[in-house]
Scaffold this motif. Sequence first.
Motif, PDB file in Angstrom:
ATOM      1  N   ASN A 216     -34.057 -59.115  21.248  1.00  0.00           N
ATOM      2  CA  ASN A 216     -34.070 -59.699  19.906  1.00  0.00           C
ATOM      3  C   ASN A 216     -34.788 -58.710  18.991  1.00  0.00           C
ATOM      4  O   ASN A 216     -36.011 -58.549  19.081  1.00  0.00           O
ATOM      5  N   ILE A 217     -34.033 -58.028  18.141  1.00  0.00           N
ATOM      6  CA  ILE A 217     -34.608 -56.991  17.282  1.00  0.00           C
ATOM      7  C   ILE A 217     -35.276 -57.645  16.077  1.00  0.00           C
ATOM      8  O   ILE A 217     -34.663 -58.437  15.357  1.00  0.00           O
ATOM      9  N   VAL A 218     -36.554 -57.330  15.882  1.00  0.00           N
ATOM     10  CA  VAL A 218     -37.342 -57.908  14.799  1.00  0.00           C
ATOM     11  C   VAL A 218     -37.889 -56.791  13.922  1.00  0.00           C
ATOM     12  O   VAL A 218     -37.966 -55.631  14.331  1.00  0.00           O
ATOM     13  N   SER A 219     -38.287 -57.137  12.705  1.00  0.00           N
ATOM     14  CA  SER A 219     -38.882 -56.146  11.810  1.00  0.00           C
ATOM     15  C   SER A 219     -40.355 -55.956  12.154  1.00  0.00           C
ATOM     16  O   SER A 219     -40.994 -56.830  12.752  1.00  0.00           O
ATOM     17  N   PHE A 220     -40.900 -54.817  11.741  1.00  0.00           N
ATOM     18  CA  PHE A 220     -42.327 -54.569  11.958  1.00  0.00           C
ATOM     19  C   PHE A 220     -43.151 -55.579  11.167  1.00  0.00           C
ATOM     20  O   PHE A 220     -44.205 -56.044  11.610  1.00  0.00           O
ATOM     21  N   GLU A 221     -42.654 -55.949   9.987  1.00  0.00           N
ATOM     22  CA  GLU A 221     -43.349 -56.921   9.144  1.00  0.00           C
ATOM     23  C   GLU A 221     -43.457 -58.272   9.863  1.00  0.00           C
ATOM     24  O   GLU A 221     -44.502 -58.926   9.823  1.00  0.00           O
ATOM     25  N   GLU A 222     -42.384 -58.673  10.513  1.00  0.00           N
ATOM     26  CA  GLU A 222     -42.377 -59.934  11.255  1.00  0.00           C
ATOM     27  C   GLU A 222     -43.394 -59.878  12.402  1.00  0.00           C
ATOM     28  O   GLU A 222     -44.123 -60.840  12.659  1.00  0.00           O
ATOM     29  N   PHE A 223     -43.451 -58.733  13.063  1.00  0.00           N
ATOM     30  CA  PHE A 223     -44.401 -58.543  14.157  1.00  0.00           C
ATOM     31  C   PHE A 223     -45.845 -58.625  13.654  1.00  0.00           C
ATOM     32  O   PHE A 223     -46.703 -59.255  14.272  1.00  0.00           O
ATOM     33  N   LEU A 224     -46.128 -57.998  12.503  1.00  0.00           N
ATOM     34  CA  LEU A 224     -47.474 -58.037  11.938  1.00  0.00           C
ATOM     35  C   LEU A 224     -47.883 -59.463  11.585  1.00  0.00           C
ATOM     36  O   LEU A 224     -49.031 -59.864  11.801  1.00  0.00           O
TER      37      LEU A 224
ATOM     38  N   ASN B  29     -45.985 -68.256  13.940  1.00  0.00           N
ATOM     39  CA  ASN B  29     -46.338 -68.885  15.210  1.00  0.00           C
ATOM     40  C   ASN B  29     -45.702 -68.241  16.433  1.00  0.00           C
ATOM     41  O   ASN B  29     -46.340 -68.113  17.484  1.00  0.00           O
ATOM     42  N   THR B  30     -44.457 -67.873  16.322  1.00  0.00           N
ATOM     43  CA  THR B  30     -43.758 -67.348  17.496  1.00  0.00           C
ATOM     44  C   THR B  30     -42.868 -66.166  17.142  1.00  0.00           C
ATOM     45  O   THR B  30     -42.454 -65.991  15.998  1.00  0.00           O
ATOM     46  N   LEU B  31     -42.599 -65.367  18.147  1.00  0.00           N
ATOM     47  CA  LEU B  31     -41.584 -64.330  18.077  1.00  0.00           C
ATOM     48  C   LEU B  31     -40.576 -64.639  19.174  1.00  0.00           C
ATOM     49  O   LEU B  31     -40.931 -65.239  20.192  1.00  0.00           O
ATOM     50  N   PRO B  32     -39.323 -64.227  19.010  1.00  0.00           N
ATOM     51  CA  PRO B  32     -38.354 -64.469  20.080  1.00  0.00           C
ATOM     52  C   PRO B  32     -38.725 -63.695  21.342  1.00  0.00           C
ATOM     53  O   PRO B  32     -39.432 -62.685  21.270  1.00  0.00           O
ATOM     54  N   GLN B  33     -38.289 -64.160  22.474  1.00  0.00           N
ATOM     55  CA  GLN B  33     -38.528 -63.451  23.726  1.00  0.00           C
ATOM     56  C   GLN B  33     -37.779 -62.117  23.699  1.00  0.00           C
ATOM     57  O   GLN B  33     -36.768 -61.961  23.028  1.00  0.00           O
ATOM     58  N   LYS B  34     -38.328 -61.162  24.445  1.00  0.00           N
ATOM     59  CA  LYS B  34     -37.769 -59.807  24.511  1.00  0.00           C
ATOM     60  C   LYS B  34     -37.606 -59.220  23.108  1.00  0.00           C
ATOM     61  O   LYS B  34     -36.560 -58.674  22.746  1.00  0.00           O
ATOM     62  N   ALA B  35     -38.663 -59.361  22.311  1.00  0.00           N
ATOM     63  CA  ALA B  35     -38.647 -58.823  20.943  1.00  0.00           C
ATOM     64  C   ALA B  35     -38.688 -57.298  20.973  1.00  0.00           C
ATOM     65  O   ALA B  35     -39.390 -56.692  21.791  1.00  0.00           O
ATOM     66  N   LEU B  36     -37.944 -56.683  20.067  1.00  0.00           N
ATOM     67  CA  LEU B  36     -37.817 -55.229  20.029  1.00  0.00           C
ATOM     68  C   LEU B  36     -37.913 -54.736  18.593  1.00  0.00           C
ATOM     69  O   LEU B  36     -37.306 -55.312  17.682  1.00  0.00           O
ATOM     70  N   ILE B  37     -38.689 -53.665  18.385  1.00  0.00           N
ATOM     71  CA  ILE B  37     -38.812 -53.024  17.069  1.00  0.00           C
ATOM     72  C   ILE B  37     -38.236 -51.615  17.171  1.00  0.00           C
ATOM     73  O   ILE B  37     -38.499 -50.894  18.151  1.00  0.00           O
ATOM     74  N   ILE B  38     -37.474 -51.211  16.173  1.00  0.00           N
ATOM     75  CA  ILE B  38     -36.874 -49.876  16.162  1.00  0.00           C
ATOM     76  C   ILE B  38     -37.529 -49.021  15.072  1.00  0.00           C
ATOM     77  O   ILE B  38     -37.601 -49.430  13.913  1.00  0.00           O
ATOM     78  N   THR B  39     -38.013 -47.840  15.463  1.00  0.00           N
ATOM     79  CA  THR B  39     -38.642 -46.922  14.515  1.00  0.00           C
ATOM     80  C   THR B  39     -37.975 -45.554  14.595  1.00  0.00           C
ATOM     81  O   THR B  39     -37.445 -45.161  15.633  1.00  0.00           O
TER      82      THR B  39
ATOM     83  N   GLN C 126     -27.003 -55.218  10.653  1.00  0.00           N
ATOM     84  CA  GLN C 126     -28.076 -56.058  10.116  1.00  0.00           C
ATOM     85  C   GLN C 126     -29.331 -55.968  10.996  1.00  0.00           C
ATOM     86  O   GLN C 126     -29.902 -56.969  11.440  1.00  0.00           O
ATOM     87  N   VAL C 127     -29.754 -54.740  11.212  1.00  0.00           N
ATOM     88  CA  VAL C 127     -30.911 -54.473  12.065  1.00  0.00           C
ATOM     89  C   VAL C 127     -32.039 -53.878  11.223  1.00  0.00           C
ATOM     90  O   VAL C 127     -31.831 -52.897  10.507  1.00  0.00           O
ATOM     91  N   PRO C 128     -33.260 -54.437  11.291  1.00  0.00           N
ATOM     92  CA  PRO C 128     -34.396 -53.865  10.550  1.00  0.00           C
ATOM     93  C   PRO C 128     -34.905 -52.585  11.218  1.00  0.00           C
ATOM     94  O   PRO C 128     -34.964 -52.493  12.443  1.00  0.00           O
ATOM     95  N   ILE C 129     -35.265 -51.618  10.396  1.00  0.00           N
ATOM     96  CA  ILE C 129     -35.704 -50.307  10.870  1.00  0.00           C
ATOM     97  C   ILE C 129     -36.978 -49.904  10.126  1.00  0.00           C
ATOM     98  O   ILE C 129     -37.109 -50.175   8.931  1.00  0.00           O
TER      99      ILE C 129
ATOM    100  N   THR D 240     -37.987 -50.217   6.024  1.00  0.00           N
ATOM    101  CA  THR D 240     -39.333 -50.060   5.480  1.00  0.00           C
ATOM    102  C   THR D 240     -39.867 -48.692   5.890  1.00  0.00           C
ATOM    103  O   THR D 240     -39.377 -48.083   6.850  1.00  0.00           O
ATOM    104  N   PHE D 241     -40.880 -48.217   5.167  1.00  0.00           N
ATOM    105  CA  PHE D 241     -41.393 -46.873   5.404  1.00  0.00           C
ATOM    106  C   PHE D 241     -42.883 -46.884   5.710  1.00  0.00           C
ATOM    107  O   PHE D 241     -43.656 -47.620   5.094  1.00  0.00           O
ATOM    108  N   GLY D 242     -43.252 -46.065   6.679  1.00  0.00           N
ATOM    109  CA  GLY D 242     -44.646 -45.879   7.031  1.00  0.00           C
ATOM    110  C   GLY D 242     -44.999 -44.408   6.947  1.00  0.00           C
ATOM    111  O   GLY D 242     -44.154 -43.567   6.602  1.00  0.00           O
TER     112      GLY D 242
END
Length: 298
Positions: free
Chosen positions: A55-63, A71-81, A100-103, A176-178
């Motif tokens: 389940n691909i999530v955004s870094f913002e969602e993870f933060l 409260n929760t994140l989906p199981q097997k959460a993945l962030i792409i950088t 439609q994948v956050p990067i 998003t940019f870091g």
Amino acid sequence: MHIIKKLLFQDLRFSGFSAISRNLLQKKKVTILMFHKPQPEFFDTALSELKKRYNIVSFEEFLKYQNGEKNTLPQKALIITLDDGWKSNADLMPIIRARQVPITVFLMGGIVNTMYHPWFSEIESQKEKKSLKTVSDSARMAKLKHKGFEETHEYPERIVLNKKEIQAMQESGLVTFGSHSLFHPILPKCNDARAAKEIQLSKEKIEALTGTPCKLFSFPNGEYSERDIRLCRKAGYEAAVTLDVGFNKLEDDLFRLKRISVPDNGSISELLVKSSGLWALTKTFLGKQKRTRRHAGL
């Protein structure tokens, strides 16, 4: 050698061990992947295959999850950088929109939107690159200068993203940019003044360029020290990514987030095996890779 490697990853993929890692080790943790300049066709297939397994999530969602705002994140959460902010990253936008994948893209603040080149792009020998990463920053700069390289030399060809491309990527709402420092030095090899400048000023430059807060930092080469973590906190970042081996739990330090390096091109079997963490964990067990790239004593 290439064929042998390809067959090895294929065997590992279909052995079931990578699936076991996904369903046991990664199930309740967050995995962060690092690309650099993936080839569009490969990246499209990669996103398709990763979406089937994670389940691909955004870094913002993870933060928000880490800070208790979610409260929760989906199981097997993945962030792409993506590290460095290469010009070719802009070519990925049709794929990112379609999937439609956050990067998250980490930019070199002193090089982005210029005609400068990062030092490592001008060194052809992998052995020499590796050697330059082990010496003090002043020694590295002296050796590069002897070879005719200057950090602010303007080249005829632009190889990093410019402001127009960055704004177009932002408009998608998916990118998003870091910060990835100013000029990509090996931070633990820098003196205090240089390290502070690389961390603080890169944040300011990226915020000026994007018009949004720069919350994330990526340690160049994955190398960091306790001093560098303190400087990131002081600069106002909310998190930093390393190349330490493993996956991320709720209680983990946000400034020592683990990340997995994956290929920009090649076989999907290699991508899936490395994404599962199986490859890095095996290399660590065999003593071929350090579990952490933290430098003590700074």
